[in-house]
Structures are given as structure tokens and as C-alpha cells.
Design a protein around this motif. Sequence first.
Motif, PDB file in Angstrom:
ATOM      1  N   VAL A 210       0.788  -1.130   0.029  1.00  0.00           N
ATOM      2  CA  VAL A 210       0.067   0.066   0.022  1.00  0.00           C
ATOM      3  C   VAL A 210       0.869   1.262  -0.049  1.00  0.00           C
ATOM      4  O   VAL A 210       0.524   2.256  -0.923  1.00  0.00           O
ATOM      5  CB  VAL A 210      -0.983   0.085   1.275  1.00  0.00           C
ATOM      6  N   LEU A 211       1.910   1.187   1.041  1.00  0.00           N
ATOM      7  CA  LEU A 211       2.591   2.477   1.026  1.00  0.00           C
ATOM      8  C   LEU A 211       3.704   2.530  -0.464  1.00  0.00           C
ATOM      9  O   LEU A 211       3.749   3.525  -0.943  1.00  0.00           O
ATOM     10  CB  LEU A 211       3.580   2.593   2.129  1.00  0.00           C
ATOM     11  N   LEU A 212       4.196   1.634  -0.920  1.00  0.00           N
ATOM     12  CA  LEU A 212       4.843   1.506  -2.116  1.00  0.00           C
ATOM     13  C   LEU A 212       4.080   2.299  -3.216  1.00  0.00           C
ATOM     14  O   LEU A 212       4.583   3.057  -4.016  1.00  0.00           O
ATOM     15  CB  LEU A 212       5.439   0.268  -2.687  1.00  0.00           C
ATOM     16  N   SER A 213       2.988   1.749  -3.312  1.00  0.00           N
ATOM     17  CA  SER A 213       2.083   1.905  -4.463  1.00  0.00           C
ATOM     18  C   SER A 213       1.451   3.494  -4.446  1.00  0.00           C
ATOM     19  O   SER A 213       1.462   4.532  -5.326  1.00  0.00           O
ATOM     20  CB  SER A 213       0.802   1.216  -4.531  1.00  0.00           C
ATOM     21  N   THR A 214       1.103   4.084  -3.169  1.00  0.00           N
ATOM     22  CA  THR A 214       0.672   5.487  -2.758  1.00  0.00           C
ATOM     23  C   THR A 214       1.815   6.138  -3.227  1.00  0.00           C
ATOM     24  O   THR A 214       1.759   7.374  -3.905  1.00  0.00           O
ATOM     25  CB  THR A 214       0.269   5.573  -1.368  1.00  0.00           C
ATOM     26  N   LEU A 215       3.234   5.800  -2.611  1.00  0.00           N
ATOM     27  CA  LEU A 215       4.545   6.849  -3.020  1.00  0.00           C
ATOM     28  C   LEU A 215       4.496   6.591  -4.480  1.00  0.00           C
ATOM     29  O   LEU A 215       5.115   7.750  -4.994  1.00  0.00           O
ATOM     30  CB  LEU A 215       5.489   6.263  -2.379  1.00  0.00           C
ATOM     31  N   GLY A 216       4.417   5.465  -5.338  1.00  0.00           N
ATOM     32  CA  GLY A 216       4.681   5.416  -6.675  1.00  0.00           C
ATOM     33  C   GLY A 216       3.971   6.277  -7.740  1.00  0.00           C
ATOM     34  O   GLY A 216       4.230   6.404  -8.761  1.00  0.00           O
ATOM     35  N   THR A 217       2.513   6.595  -7.013  1.00  0.00           N
ATOM     36  CA  THR A 217       1.798   7.465  -7.964  1.00  0.00           C
ATOM     37  C   THR A 217       1.764   9.019  -7.446  1.00  0.00           C
ATOM     38  O   THR A 217       0.866   9.523  -8.091  1.00  0.00           O
ATOM     39  CB  THR A 217       0.254   6.818  -7.980  1.00  0.00           C
ATOM     40  N   HIS A 218       2.125   9.150  -6.479  1.00  0.00           N
ATOM     41  CA  HIS A 218       2.186  10.489  -5.831  1.00  0.00           C
ATOM     42  C   HIS A 218       2.963  11.514  -7.027  1.00  0.00           C
ATOM     43  O   HIS A 218       2.141  12.782  -6.902  1.00  0.00           O
ATOM     44  CB  HIS A 218       3.043  10.647  -4.671  1.00  0.00           C
ATOM     45  N   HIS A 219       3.512  11.321  -7.677  1.00  0.00           N
ATOM     46  CA  HIS A 219       4.115  12.377  -8.701  1.00  0.00           C
ATOM     47  C   HIS A 219       3.010  12.711  -9.700  1.00  0.00           C
ATOM     48  O   HIS A 219       3.009  13.743 -10.253  1.00  0.00           O
ATOM     49  CB  HIS A 219       5.338  11.895  -9.148  1.00  0.00           C
ATOM     50  N   ARG A 220       1.938  11.886  -9.737  1.00  0.00           N
ATOM     51  CA  ARG A 220       0.856  12.337 -10.749  1.00  0.00           C
ATOM     52  C   ARG A 220      -0.154  13.131 -10.290  1.00  0.00           C
ATOM     53  O   ARG A 220      -1.034  13.745 -10.962  1.00  0.00           O
ATOM     54  CB  ARG A 220       0.201  10.863 -11.308  1.00  0.00           C
ATOM     55  N   ILE A 221      -0.048  13.482  -8.982  1.00  0.00           N
ATOM     56  CA  ILE A 221      -1.316  14.501  -8.301  1.00  0.00           C
ATOM     57  C   ILE A 221      -1.139  15.652  -9.113  1.00  0.00           C
ATOM     58  O   ILE A 221      -2.238  16.117  -9.238  1.00  0.00           O
ATOM     59  CB  ILE A 221      -0.762  14.743  -6.925  1.00  0.00           C
ATOM     60  N   LYS A 222      -0.033  16.156  -9.396  1.00  0.00           N
ATOM     61  CA  LYS A 222       0.237  17.622 -10.088  1.00  0.00           C
ATOM     62  C   LYS A 222      -0.642  17.482 -11.516  1.00  0.00           C
ATOM     63  O   LYS A 222      -1.240  18.596 -12.190  1.00  0.00           O
ATOM     64  CB  LYS A 222       1.291  18.031 -10.185  1.00  0.00           C
ATOM     65  N   TYR A 223      -0.948  16.297 -12.080  1.00  0.00           N
ATOM     66  CA  TYR A 223      -1.719  16.085 -13.452  1.00  0.00           C
ATOM     67  C   TYR A 223      -3.224  15.961 -13.358  1.00  0.00           C
ATOM     68  O   TYR A 223      -3.722  15.933 -14.082  1.00  0.00           O
ATOM     69  CB  TYR A 223      -0.910  14.993 -14.146  1.00  0.00           C
ATOM     70  N   MET A 224      -3.826  15.879 -11.915  1.00  0.00           N
ATOM     71  CA  MET A 224      -5.018  15.422 -11.464  1.00  0.00           C
ATOM     72  C   MET A 224      -5.934  16.686 -11.809  1.00  0.00           C
ATOM     73  O   MET A 224      -5.298  17.734 -11.767  1.00  0.00           O
ATOM     74  CB  MET A 224      -5.312  15.011 -10.310  1.00  0.00           C
ATOM     75  N   ARG A 225      -7.060  16.564 -12.196  1.00  0.00           N
ATOM     76  CA  ARG A 225      -8.168  17.708 -12.373  1.00  0.00           C
ATOM     77  C   ARG A 225      -8.043  18.681 -10.976  1.00  0.00           C
ATOM     78  O   ARG A 225      -8.097  17.976 -10.109  1.00  0.00           O
ATOM     79  CB  ARG A 225      -9.381  17.406 -12.717  1.00  0.00           C
ATOM     80  N   LYS A 226      -8.001  19.706 -11.370  1.00  0.00           N
ATOM     81  CA  LYS A 226      -8.238  20.665 -10.260  1.00  0.00           C
ATOM     82  C   LYS A 226      -9.694  21.118  -9.867  1.00  0.00           C
ATOM     83  O   LYS A 226     -10.494  21.937 -10.725  1.00  0.00           O
ATOM     84  CB  LYS A 226      -7.260  21.874 -10.295  1.00  0.00           C
TER      85      LYS A 226
END
Length: 489
Positions: A210-226
Motif C-alpha cells: 500500500v505504501l509503495l503504491s501510494t508513493l509510486g503514484t504521488h508524482h501524478r497528483i499535479k496532473y489531476m483535475r483541479k
Amino acid sequence: MTETVSPAAPPPLKFQTKFLYGLGSMAYGIKDLAFRVFLLYYYNFVVGAPAALVSAAIMVALVIDAFSDPIVGQISDNLRTRWGRRHPLMYLSAIPASLSFFFLWLPPEGLEGTGLFLYLVILASAVRTFITLYEIPSSALAPELATDYDERTTIAGYRFFFGYIGGIGLYVLSLAVLFPPTPEHPLGITNPAGYLPFGILGSGIMISTVLLSTLGTHHRIKYMRKLPAPQRRNPLQTLNLMRQTFSHRGFLAILGFGVLKYTGLGISSALALYFGSLFWALSSGELAILAADAALGATLALILAPRLSRSLGKKGAAFVLALTAILFTCAPYVLRLLGLFFENGSPMLLPALFILSAIYTMCGISSAILVHAMIGDVIDDSSLRTGRRAEGLFYAANSFMQKCSSGLGVFAAGIMLSVVGMPDGARRTGVEPEVIVHLVQLYIPVIAVLYLTGAFFLRFYKIDRASHEATLASIRAKEAAQLTENTTS
């Protein structure tokens, strides 16, 4: 219009991101496998609790899920933080999910009756709820990670591949290492001492993935819809919006198919140890080998699902896979009852069961991948109609469908065991041969009816590649117009 567009153009998904996104589903796979395969067997066959009591406790936990899943989905959709809508909940889930899973396999000695029932209800509900805190927000990332019709099937493939690999990996490792045959416990899986390390291993894998996956997708947050802050609504208004969201015809078709299919899967899994040890007379080592068929099935599904989606469309592929699954899951039992299958002890029995089960698993996982991708398409269609993005709510329903395998499926399996007269604590009292034969005779029609009825619901799903591409084009046009309006105002 209730949404704006992130100014950052998202780059293509890299393999590493897809890999880590899928990796997190190992936690759900471990929970799901444990609930579907081990939970009923452990509390009934090993601890000695009545099958009806165990299945009722699991069913109560599912009812609690029916309320908690959409609540988590709604929270995830409306959360606004600098880490986005999904990741805070995903981080939050890791520790409590793993701890509650560990204690599920450590019931206090001497606990029975109402006390054991309440313990099982509380711990099973806790595991489900805390896994939901990860699974629903993580699933809801999919439509924004990938908008392409086929790319969604690909990332769904990674998700289900790791989900099954996680569960089956724990299953095989447990049968081969944690439950070795002993003079007192020749089947291995009847040894109560093996379930403590089982809980430790499962909880350790859950928190790390769970922690590895969450950290591994964290960098995509800035591309999500605001999205702007959600409007304040009273509970009745919120329930009305949820009703409007869930009334989408395509979604209801998927829901009907998924609930019945996953219930059938849950029955098959819950009875796997009973059939394996009592009907096929397999040892723990042979059961471990047989369980590895799911790894092969998951690998084949990762390849098959996207190809079938491109050639038949998601709906057509899911329909064909459902019918094929019926054939291969029922075939060995029907043939044995007709006296046309390999006898117990035959060197060909295990290979034959392995191949048939691997094909069944491949069909089941492939259809699950397609359903996950189809929900992403429904979300786009619904957002165009309503102006609201409701990924969390829709994937809450998808989570509930999957939990039907370990809720409705295990509940139904417990009822079936009671109907055929399976004795409580059978590891000590033994089982008469006719009991397991009657169980097989009941299993075959139940599974066939569930899959056939589920496949029927798919006829009401109308979204295809062309309509989805038209929906995306309309969404982009509306977003561009909104962005222009915001820029000029």
C-alpha cells in the motif's frame, strides 16, 4: 460547470508508474483471498465454529460495507488537499488495515458462540473498511491516469494481475511453508499453529505494498483535475445525488453482472479447500501446486483482456469470458460424477485440474479487468450528463461488487455446507463421503445459474469504443470552453 482543468499536460504513463499503481492491489488481493478461501475454513473446520455462524458474521460485515463503501467514495470525491483527493486516504489506510488483518487470525482461546461471532464481525468489518480506505481512492485514480479506451484496460490489467498474484502468492506460500503436513495434522491446513505466521506475513505484505503504491503514484497528483470546493449539501441532498449517479443504466448493467459473477467466484473459493482435500484427496503440497494455477491465469489475463477488448469490445469480451468460465469450472466435477474423469491418486489428476482451473481463473480475471475499465467509461459518460466527476462513488460500487465474493459468496457457501450436513470442527470428527458428493451436486447448478444470469445483465450495457470517444471529445470541448471563459473573465 463544476470543474476546471489542470494546467499541466500529463505525460504518458511510464511502465514504472503502471507497475507501482497495480502493486498496491496486492493488499486487496491478500485480504480477498484470505476471506474467500481461508476464513470460513479456519473458523469452521479448525476453530470449530458452526458454518452458519461464520458465514452470518461475514455477511454482516458485507452489510456494513454496503454503507461504508459509498461513504468512503463520497469522501474521496469531495476531499480537497494539496495531495489531491485520493492520496491522503490511501496513506491513512496502511497501518490500521494491516493490524486488523493480523488480529483476525488470533481469536482469544475459549471464545465461542456470541463472543466469537462479535469478534469475527468486528475484525472482519475493520479489515474491509480500512482496505476500502485504500482501494476505492486508488481505483478512482484510474480514469485520470488513463483516458484512452484501451489504455484503461491495460492499467486495469496491472491492477488485477497484482491483486491475484498477491492473494495466490500468499496462498501457495502458506500451503507450502506455513502449513506443512505433520503426523497430527496430515493435511497441514488443519494445524492451528500455522495461522499466526499467516496473519503476520499477510499484514506485512499489505502495509508495504500500500505504501509503495501510494508513493509510486504521488508524482501524478499535479496532473489531476483541479476541482473547486464541493457545495455544502444536507444528507438528503447528498443521498439524492448518489441516487442520480447510481441510476446510470450502463452502471446498473455492470453492477448486476459483477455482483453475480463475484458471488460465484466467492463460492468457488470458499469451497476450494473442502473440494481439494475431501473430494479430490489432494495433499497440502498438491493444493499449493494447484493454487499456482491462478498465477498462470493472471499472467494470461494480463495479455488476453486488452486483446479481447480491442477485437470484441469490452462488453462482448466480458460476455464470452463469462460463458467460458462456466464450462471450465464445472467440467471436472460433472465429469467425475459421470465417471469420466481421472480417479483420485492418478498422476494425471493434478495436471488436469491445474489446466482447467487456470483457464477458469484466466476468464475470471480477464472479465474483472474489463469491468474495471468499463466503469471508467461509465464515469466519463455520467460526468458529461451530470457535470460531476464521481470516480470515488462508482469505484465504491466496484469495490462492493468484488467484496461480494467474500461476503455473499462465502455466506452462500456456508449455507450450502449447512444444507449438506457438513459437521462442525470436521478436522476432529471426519466427513462422510456422501456429504462432499452432495456438496458438489449442489455447487454445479448454483455456479452455472449465477454466471448465466450475470451475463444476461450485460446486454443492457451500451457504451462502445465509438460512443466513448465521442463522449471524451465532448468533455474536452466543454473543458476548453470553460478554461477560455475563466481566462477572459
